[in-house]
Write an enzyme that holds these catalytic residues in place. Structure first.
Site, PDB file in Angstrom:
ATOM      1  N   CYS A 116       2.643 -38.707   8.483  1.00 13.69           N
ATOM      2  CA  CYS A 116       3.655 -38.412   9.500  1.00 13.69           C
ATOM      3  C   CYS A 116       3.030 -38.272  10.883  1.00 13.69           C
ATOM      4  CB  CYS A 116       4.438 -37.158   9.131  1.00 13.69           C
ATOM      5  SG  CYS A 116       5.538 -37.401   7.726  1.00 13.69           S
ATOM      6  N   CYS A 134       2.112 -33.972   7.577  1.00 14.55           N
ATOM      7  CA  CYS A 134       0.975 -34.563   6.872  1.00 14.55           C
ATOM      8  C   CYS A 134       0.357 -35.647   7.754  1.00 14.55           C
ATOM      9  CB  CYS A 134       1.429 -35.148   5.538  1.00 14.55           C
ATOM     10  SG  CYS A 134       2.399 -36.673   5.696  1.00 14.55           S
ATOM     11  N   HIS A 147       9.637 -37.895   4.159  1.00 10.78           N
ATOM     12  CA  HIS A 147       9.394 -36.605   4.792  1.00 10.78           C
ATOM     13  C   HIS A 147      10.399 -36.381   5.917  1.00 10.78           C
ATOM     14  CE1 HIS A 147       4.947 -36.190   3.364  1.00 10.78           C
ATOM     15  NE2 HIS A 147       5.809 -36.359   2.372  1.00 10.78           N
ATOM     16  N   GLU A 171       9.939 -35.485   8.990  1.00 10.34           N
ATOM     17  CA  GLU A 171       9.525 -36.104  10.254  1.00 10.34           C
ATOM     18  C   GLU A 171       9.828 -37.604  10.238  1.00 10.34           C
ATOM     19  OE1 GLU A 171       6.523 -32.905   9.018  1.00 10.34           O
ATOM     20  OE2 GLU A 171       7.591 -34.548   8.054  1.00 10.34           O
TER      21      GLU A 171
END
Length: 150
Positions: free
Chosen positions: A108, A105, A77, A79
């Site tokens: 993260c 999410c 992801h 992040e």
């Protein structure tokens, strides 16, 4: 017209998202402290590995709904990549603000909590109620861009 800081960094996160190699959702993230960009990240395959463009979308193949089973993906992801870049280059990110095109999410969010991120500003929502609960419990300020802080 000159943009405010939140708009400026949000627009940069949108630009970063254009580097994404995800077939489902392009996400960009920037970590900022004292109005200075520390790192950026976008979602895509780990360095040196083939991208979803080449492999296809594992989540689509497995019919995994958005917001569920984030671990079933070829990519990282945005992040996660922003945090990894900070670690890789020795950049301290505690006390920084995350600007991202999509609400992180829950996986993260857990990383953001442990990294000491103080605030999250995002453009689009994400169907992960646990993420919102974790942010609230950790007392990380969150704001959907253009709306008030929660």
């Amino acid at each position: 017209m000159r943009p405010g800081w939140d708009e400026y960094f949000t627009e940069l996160a949108k630009l970063v998202s254009r580097r994404s190699t995800c077939l489902r959702r392009a996400v960009g993230a920037i970590l900022v402290k004292d109005r200075r960009i520390l790192t950026s990240g976008y979602n895509g395959a780990p360095s040196g590995l083939r991208h979803c463009y080449d492999l296809g979308c594992l989540r689509e193949e497995m019919k995994v709904p958005s917001g569920e089973r984030a671990e079933l993906c070829w990519g990282l992801h945005a992040e996660q990549n922003a945090i990894i870049q900070a670690a890789y280059h020795g950049v301290p990110i505690r006390g920084s603000v995350l600007y991202t095109t999509t609400l992180p999410c829950s996986i993260c969010v857990k990383m953001l909590i442990n990294a000491g991120i103080e605030r999250v500003i995002y453009l689009d929502g994400y169907p992960d109620q646990l993420a919102l609960r974790l942010l609230e419990e950790a007392k990380i300020k969150i704001m959907k861009f253009g709306e008030g802080e929660k």
